[in-house]
Motif scaffolding. Structure first.
Motif, mmCIF file in Angstrom:
data_model
loop_
_atom_site.group_PDB
_atom_site.id
_atom_site.type_symbol
_atom_site.label_atom_id
_atom_site.label_comp_id
_atom_site.label_asym_id
_atom_site.label_seq_id
_atom_site.Cartn_x
_atom_site.Cartn_y
_atom_site.Cartn_z
ATOM 1 N N UNK A 133 0.819 -1.206 0.000
ATOM 2 C CA UNK A 133 0.000 0.000 0.000
ATOM 3 C C UNK A 133 0.856 1.260 0.000
ATOM 4 N N UNK A 134 2.035 1.169 0.558
ATOM 5 C CA UNK A 134 2.908 2.338 0.644
ATOM 6 C C UNK A 134 3.490 2.733 -0.709
ATOM 7 N N UNK A 135 3.443 1.814 -1.688
ATOM 8 C CA UNK A 135 3.983 2.120 -3.014
ATOM 9 C C UNK A 135 2.996 2.874 -3.900
ATOM 10 N N UNK A 136 1.724 2.928 -3.501
ATOM 11 C CA UNK A 136 0.694 3.631 -4.289
ATOM 12 C C UNK A 136 0.625 3.110 -5.719
ATOM 13 N N UNK A 137 0.572 1.780 -5.870
ATOM 14 C CA UNK A 137 0.456 1.182 -7.191
ATOM 15 C C UNK A 137 -1.005 1.171 -7.631
ATOM 16 N N UNK A 138 -1.271 1.028 -8.930
ATOM 17 C CA UNK A 138 -2.653 0.824 -9.379
ATOM 18 C C UNK A 138 -3.226 -0.446 -8.756
ATOM 19 N N UNK A 139 -4.535 -0.497 -8.640
ATOM 20 C CA UNK A 139 -5.152 -1.612 -7.925
ATOM 21 C C UNK A 139 -4.832 -2.952 -8.568
ATOM 22 N N UNK A 140 -4.720 -2.988 -9.891
ATOM 23 C CA UNK A 140 -4.470 -4.258 -10.560
ATOM 24 C C UNK A 140 -3.012 -4.697 -10.431
ATOM 25 N N UNK A 141 -2.108 -3.765 -10.126
ATOM 26 C CA UNK A 141 -0.702 -4.124 -9.925
ATOM 27 C C UNK A 141 -0.395 -4.468 -8.475
ATOM 28 N N UNK A 142 -1.305 -4.119 -7.567
ATOM 29 C CA UNK A 142 -1.074 -4.454 -6.163
ATOM 30 C C UNK A 142 -1.072 -5.964 -5.942
ATOM 31 N N UNK A 143 -1.908 -6.691 -6.686
ATOM 32 C CA UNK A 143 -1.998 -8.139 -6.498
ATOM 33 C C UNK A 143 -0.673 -8.854 -6.713
ATOM 34 N N UNK A 144 -0.029 -8.706 -7.887
ATOM 35 C CA UNK A 144 1.272 -9.350 -8.073
ATOM 36 C C UNK A 144 2.318 -8.901 -7.062
ATOM 37 N N UNK A 145 2.292 -7.621 -6.674
ATOM 38 C CA UNK A 145 3.271 -7.141 -5.696
ATOM 39 C C UNK A 145 3.066 -7.810 -4.338
ATOM 40 N N UNK A 146 1.818 -7.939 -3.916
ATOM 41 C CA UNK A 146 1.534 -8.621 -2.649
ATOM 42 C C UNK A 146 1.933 -10.090 -2.741
ATOM 43 N N UNK A 147 1.687 -10.717 -3.883
ATOM 44 C CA UNK A 147 2.085 -12.115 -4.054
ATOM 45 C C UNK A 147 3.586 -12.307 -3.914
ATOM 46 N N UNK A 148 4.369 -11.406 -4.492
ATOM 47 C CA UNK A 148 5.826 -11.511 -4.377
ATOM 48 C C UNK A 148 6.283 -11.318 -2.935
ATOM 49 N N UNK A 149 5.692 -10.354 -2.237
ATOM 50 C CA UNK A 149 6.064 -10.141 -0.833
ATOM 51 C C UNK A 149 5.693 -11.347 0.023
ATOM 52 N N UNK A 150 4.556 -11.960 -0.265
ATOM 53 C CA UNK A 150 4.166 -13.155 0.487
ATOM 54 C C UNK A 150 5.176 -14.282 0.283
ATOM 55 N N UNK A 151 5.694 -14.423 -0.927
ATOM 56 C CA UNK A 151 6.704 -15.452 -1.184
ATOM 57 C C UNK A 151 7.993 -15.145 -0.426
ATOM 58 N N UNK A 152 8.378 -13.877 -0.358
ATOM 59 C CA UNK A 152 9.597 -13.522 0.374
ATOM 60 C C UNK A 152 9.469 -13.824 1.863
ATOM 61 N N UNK A 153 8.281 -13.669 2.410
ATOM 62 C CA UNK A 153 8.074 -14.013 3.816
ATOM 63 C C UNK A 153 7.957 -15.521 4.011
ATOM 64 N N UNK A 154 7.456 -16.207 3.007
ATOM 65 C CA UNK A 154 7.263 -17.656 3.109
ATOM 66 C C UNK A 154 8.549 -18.440 2.886
ATOM 67 N N UNK A 155 9.498 -17.888 2.164
ATOM 68 C CA UNK A 155 10.673 -18.640 1.710
ATOM 69 C C UNK A 155 11.444 -19.304 2.857
ATOM 70 N N UNK A 156 11.913 -18.574 3.870
ATOM 71 C CA UNK A 156 12.640 -19.262 4.953
ATOM 72 C C UNK A 156 11.743 -20.185 5.768
ATOM 73 N N UNK A 157 10.471 -19.833 5.883
ATOM 74 C CA UNK A 157 9.533 -20.699 6.606
ATOM 75 C C UNK A 157 9.381 -22.042 5.911
ATOM 76 N N UNK A 158 9.260 -22.034 4.594
ATOM 77 C CA UNK A 158 9.111 -23.284 3.848
ATOM 78 C C UNK A 158 10.349 -24.165 3.978
ATOM 79 N N UNK A 159 11.517 -23.573 3.839
ATOM 80 C CA UNK A 159 12.745 -24.369 3.864
ATOM 81 C C UNK A 159 13.001 -24.943 5.253
#
Length: 498
Positions: A142-168
């Motif tokens: 939300x802090x990046x002020x992206x268009x609504x349709x671009x927020x989805x992929x950005x949130x997905x990438x951030x979720x993967x970055x948080x999930x990565x060490x947890x998964x391994x």
């Protein structure tokens, strides 16, 4: 159950029950206990600390992280709180559908302090993992002020970055187990299916897309708490629809490439995430007037920054001091049974694949657990030959701990720096304008109107103030003389001349 009811229930009833009635009550009581046991199982934390200490520590960690996300949502209020609630719905929906759809039933969680839905979902999954990954990613983007349709992929990438060490680290510490031969999770990365990253990205993206789209047509730009049914409807639609839209994202790219052309899941996952990266990067570069998205504060720190730091520090510590070879994880796992039984796996593209129905205890390829800690180093099967799904497994030692340290520390440092730039060098968390309801305003007092001249205000004559220390009804002894007439003044002047 019969003994308990006979000893502590029936003797205290005011009436005597016949044998048939007691039998019927006993059966219903047993059924009630079975439902309660299916809904929630309890395990002593002391037992977890003895056999599975890293999992107990992980549960407590994610309870704390979930509390931090809730504090952030509560502090900002409004629609942020509805996002938090929507993620609760999303977690319940995704987890239960994965357990109930046979084609997606391919993982089993370790038993936590409280485990729900037939010993399948620990509490930290429902109130922890999804909130930490999805809510944190949503607010950061939300802090990046992206268009609504671009927020989805950005949130997905951030979720993967948080999930990565947890998964391994989670799979290495036997926090869950995977199906041994399921074709959708067969391709692994440090025993983590590549599709796990695809899953977190696509489902988080789908949640944000549905949330933004529903808010665009159902609610106003200004938040109105009196329209909370509409706000909840948006959160509910996002929570229940993200699973299906995420499945469509799998069907559009992964399944055709993997199922028909046998493309490795590593390739499909990397290309899919790269496509997300290109979308976010291109939109961010094309922003002609970034405005508040570039006004950062390098000393910024709040609940979510604390949560990200705690998660990464925890896994960086766990990979150094953890002892997975000493873990004994007893609970629900893939059923062990005959090795030659197979079952169908229906894919969204219509293709039918195959997987083994049971885990073959003598021939399986899951290097993160074995049975060496059991008596005789072998799993004991039931005498009647029925499949066994509740048993204990043993963790295995690192083949190369240094390699795990490098990948976990490297990922945490790299992703932590990305989150720092997202949070501290981007704009502040957007404040959603809200309609404020308060007590009715008092009408301003109007001045009196002269009835003879309505256009002129009424004159207010204030009494003259009396000098301080003097009484208004008594003359002072030193009062000046009264003024004289002109004749008296001329007479006084002549006397002075003489």
């Amino acid at each position: 159950m019969d003994f308990l009811l006979d000893a502590y229930f029936y003797p205290y009833l005011p009436i005597e029950l016949d044998a048939e009635t007691k039998k019927d009550i006993n059966q219903k009581a047993v059924r009630l206990i079975q439902v309660a046991d299916w809904f929630c199982k309890y395990q002593s934390p002391l037992n977890m600390w003895k056999n599975h200490p890293s999992f107990l520590a992980g549960e407590i960690l994610f309870f704390v992280l979930c509390a931090l996300t809730f504090c952030h949502a509560w502090r900002h209020g409004g629609r942020y709180l509805y996002v938090w609630i929507g993620i609760c719905i999303h977690a319940l929906n995704v987890e239960n559908l994965c357990y109930w759809i046979p084609d997606m039933d391919n993982f089993w969680q370790a038993q936590g302090i409280l485990t729900f839905f037939g010993a399948r979902a620990p509490l930290y999954i429902l109130l922890g993992i999804y909130h930490m990954f999805d809510y944190t990613a949503y607010v950061m983007i939300q802090r990046l002020r992206l268009p609504w349709w671009a927020e989805g992929p950005a949130v997905g990438l951030c979720a993967v970055m948080l999930d990565f060490p947890y998964d391994i680290m989670g799979i290495k510490e036997v926090w869950w187990t995977w199906h041994d031969t399921d074709p959708n999770i067969y391709d692994r990365f440090y025993w983590v299916p590549w599709n796990s990253f695809y899953f977190h990205a696509s489902f988080a993206c789908s949640f944000v897309w549905i949330l933004n789209l529903s808010r665009k047509y159902i609610v106003d730009d200004i938040y109105d708490w009196k329209k909370f049914p509409r706000e909840f409807l948006c959160a509910f639609l996002a929570g229940t629809g993200a699973f299906w839209l995420g499945t469509i994202q799998f069907a559009l790219f992964y399944h055709p490439a993997h199922d028909f052309f046998k493309v490795h899941s590593e390739i499909t996952s990397i290309l899919f995430l790269s496509f997300y990266v290109v979308i976010v990067w291109s939109v961010d570069r094309q922003s002609g007037n970034p405005g508040p998205a570039r006004s950062g504060n390098r000393w910024w720190f709040d609940e979510l920054a604390c949560a990200v730091a705690l998660e990464y520090l925890f896994f960086m510590t766990l990979v150094v001091i953890g002892q997975p070879s000493q873990i004994v994880a007893e609970g629900l796992h893939q059923a062990v049974g005959p090795c030659n039984y197979t079952q169908k796996v229906q894919t969204p593209t219509g293709l039918v694949l195959q997987k083994k129905m049971f885990l073959c205890a003598d021939n399986y390829d899951e290097g993160y657990f074995d049975f060496k800690c059991l008596p005789g180093g072998k799993l004991k099967m039931p005498d009647d030959g029925s499949p066994l799904d509740w048993y204990a497994i043993c963790g295995t030692d690192y083949e190369n701990r240094a390699e795990y340290i490098v990948i976990v520390w490297g990922a945490c440092c790299l992703f932590g720096y990305i989150f720092y730039n997202l949070a501290s060098w981007s704009g502040e968390t957007p404040v959603i304008p809200a309609k404020v309801y308060g007590p009715p305003r008092k009408k301003p007092e109007t001045r009196g109107v002269n009835p003879l001249f309505p256009n002129q205000p009424e004159k207010i004559i204030e009494p003259k103030s009396t000098p301080k220390g003097k009484s208004p009804g008594r003359k002072s002894a030193t009062a000046p003389p009264t003024s004289a007439s002109p004749k008296q003044l001329r007479s006084r002047s002549n006397k002075k001349t003489d």
